[in-house]
Design a protein around this motif. Structure first.
Motif, PDB file in Angstrom:
ATOM      1  N   MET A   1       0.755  -1.195   0.075  1.00  0.00           N
ATOM      2  CA  MET A   1      -0.026  -0.080  -0.022  1.00  0.00           C
ATOM      3  C   MET A   1       1.068   1.270   0.193  1.00  0.00           C
ATOM      4  O   MET A   1       1.518   1.631   1.070  1.00  0.00           O
ATOM      5  N   THR A   2       0.943   1.950  -1.182  1.00  0.00           N
ATOM      6  CA  THR A   2       1.778   3.150  -1.344  1.00  0.00           C
ATOM      7  C   THR A   2       0.997   4.218  -0.624  1.00  0.00           C
ATOM      8  O   THR A   2      -0.099   4.257  -0.766  1.00  0.00           O
ATOM      9  N   THR A   3       1.853   5.058   0.285  1.00  0.00           N
ATOM     10  CA  THR A   3       1.482   6.228   0.957  1.00  0.00           C
ATOM     11  C   THR A   3       1.695   7.468   0.148  1.00  0.00           C
ATOM     12  O   THR A   3       2.915   7.719  -0.247  1.00  0.00           O
ATOM     13  N   THR A   4       0.844   8.448  -0.100  1.00  0.00           N
ATOM     14  CA  THR A   4       1.064   9.731  -0.801  1.00  0.00           C
ATOM     15  C   THR A   4       0.856  10.621   0.405  1.00  0.00           C
ATOM     16  O   THR A   4      -0.288  10.828   1.102  1.00  0.00           O
ATOM     17  N   ILE A   5       1.957  11.551   0.476  1.00  0.00           N
ATOM     18  CA  ILE A   5       1.760  12.610   1.371  1.00  0.00           C
ATOM     19  C   ILE A   5       1.991  13.812   0.755  1.00  0.00           C
ATOM     20  O   ILE A   5       2.492  14.201  -0.235  1.00  0.00           O
ATOM     21  N   LEU A   6       0.971  14.780   1.254  1.00  0.00           N
ATOM     22  CA  LEU A   6       0.884  16.202   0.531  1.00  0.00           C
ATOM     23  C   LEU A   6       1.582  17.104   1.703  1.00  0.00           C
ATOM     24  O   LEU A   6       1.015  17.267   2.880  1.00  0.00           O
ATOM     25  N   GLN A   7       2.820  17.527   1.173  1.00  0.00           N
ATOM     26  CA  GLN A   7       3.573  18.515   2.142  1.00  0.00           C
ATOM     27  C   GLN A   7       3.415  19.618   1.661  1.00  0.00           C
ATOM     28  O   GLN A   7       3.436  20.284   0.602  1.00  0.00           O
ATOM     29  N   ILE A   8       2.766  20.629   2.620  1.00  0.00           N
ATOM     30  CA  ILE A   8       2.535  22.045   2.340  1.00  0.00           C
ATOM     31  C   ILE A   8       3.273  23.041   3.190  1.00  0.00           C
ATOM     32  O   ILE A   8       3.456  22.933   4.508  1.00  0.00           O
ATOM     33  N   ASP A   9       4.177  23.967   2.722  1.00  0.00           N
ATOM     34  CA  ASP A   9       4.877  24.713   3.433  1.00  0.00           C
ATOM     35  C   ASP A   9       4.464  26.229   3.057  1.00  0.00           C
ATOM     36  O   ASP A   9       4.004  26.655   1.849  1.00  0.00           O
ATOM     37  N   SER A  10       4.133  26.981   4.253  1.00  0.00           N
ATOM     38  CA  SER A  10       3.401  28.315   4.273  1.00  0.00           C
ATOM     39  C   SER A  10       4.210  29.468   4.700  1.00  0.00           C
ATOM     40  O   SER A  10       3.777  30.330   4.823  1.00  0.00           O
ATOM     41  N   SER A  11       5.377  29.230   5.523  1.00  0.00           N
ATOM     42  CA  SER A  11       6.074  30.323   5.870  1.00  0.00           C
ATOM     43  C   SER A  11       6.726  31.079   4.866  1.00  0.00           C
ATOM     44  O   SER A  11       7.004  30.812   3.651  1.00  0.00           O
ATOM     45  N   ALA A  12       6.553  32.409   5.014  1.00  0.00           N
ATOM     46  CA  ALA A  12       7.311  33.420   4.194  1.00  0.00           C
ATOM     47  C   ALA A  12       8.810  33.337   3.897  1.00  0.00           C
ATOM     48  O   ALA A  12       9.564  33.963   3.096  1.00  0.00           O
ATOM     49  N   ARG A  13       9.189  32.492   5.071  1.00  0.00           N
ATOM     50  CA  ARG A  13      10.944  32.448   5.253  1.00  0.00           C
ATOM     51  C   ARG A  13      11.343  31.555   4.245  1.00  0.00           C
ATOM     52  O   ARG A  13      10.771  30.376   4.303  1.00  0.00           O
TER      53      ARG A  13
END
Length: 233
Positions: A1-13
């Motif tokens: 079972m392949t896992t899919t991760i949605l990685q979200i970065d929201s820092s202005a830095r």
């Protein structure tokens, strides 16, 4: 079972703390989660979205008009108005785990992350609405999909956790969890770095603690998903 991760970065830095001067703590934590999870499951797929560097367009009147128009009746300009939202929602739907780096800006999420939230909360795609429905006219469309949310945050002061001195003005984790619960994602966890504005040994300890907590989250989620996959096989 392949896992899919949605990685979200929201820092202005840009960049990550510890690697670049004035780098982002939340980018540091999201990258660490992905690294640890991939150590445990090398087949993991990652969808990356940097809303800090490329913020989604805010919701407009045209967006609202288009979203509440039945798909079959939408004119070309309506489809264009929703194109970015559709792309963001497609990424969310494809993900098993949403790893969101959400620093505290003035006691809440960054505006660019709020714009992302506003684009993924869409009638007919992530929640349902029917005025004639008995009882509650709204219902979540992501319920039962097995999605998990991980919120990795940072703040300049300290004491924003449950039962602590500044809990009442922490509008980061609570607001993000509320939105995801509305859509049907009820499993949520996270970690946070504090004391950034102090820049002393307390910050260093907080970074160590948050990194350890992030590792534990990756490990626990990986084990749980592996166990669930074996039961389903």
């Amino acid at each position: 079972m392949t896992t899919t991760i949605l990685q979200i970065d929201s820092s202005a830095r840009p960049g990550r703390s510890g690697a670049q001067p004035h780098g982002s703590h939340t980018r540091r934590l999201t990258a660490r989660f992905i690294e640890r999870y991939r150590q445990l499951d090398s087949a993991t797929e990652v969808i990356y979205r940097d809303v800090g560097a490329e913020p989604p367009s805010p919701v407009s009147g045209a967006w609202v008009h288009a979203a509440f128009t039945p798909p079959a009746a939408r004119e070309p300009w309506m489809k264009e108005a929703l194109a970015q939202s559709d792309a963001l929602i497609d990424e969310l739907l494809a993900a098993d785990i949403i790893v969101a780096g959400v620093p505290m800006y003035n006691f809440g999420p960054p505006a660019q992350f709020k714009a992302w939230l506003d684009n993924i909360v869409r009638v007919g795609r992530t929640f349902g609405f029917d005025r004639s429905r008995t009882g509650e006219p709204y219902w979540p469309l992501l319920a039962g999909a097995g999605k998990q949310l991980v919120i990795l945050s940072s703040r300049g002061d300290f004491g924003y956790g449950p039962g602590q001195r500044l809990e009442g003005i922490n509008h980061v984790e609570g607001s993000v969890r509320s939105v995801f619960r509305y859509l049907g994602v009820t499993e949520a966890s996270g970690a946070a770095i504090e004391y950034d504005e102090f820049g002393d040994e307390r910050l260093l300890r907080s970074i160590d603690d948050a990194e350890s907590a992030t590792d534990r989250l990756a490990e626990a989620i990986s084990v749980a998903r592996t166990t669930a996959g074996r039961r389903a096989a």
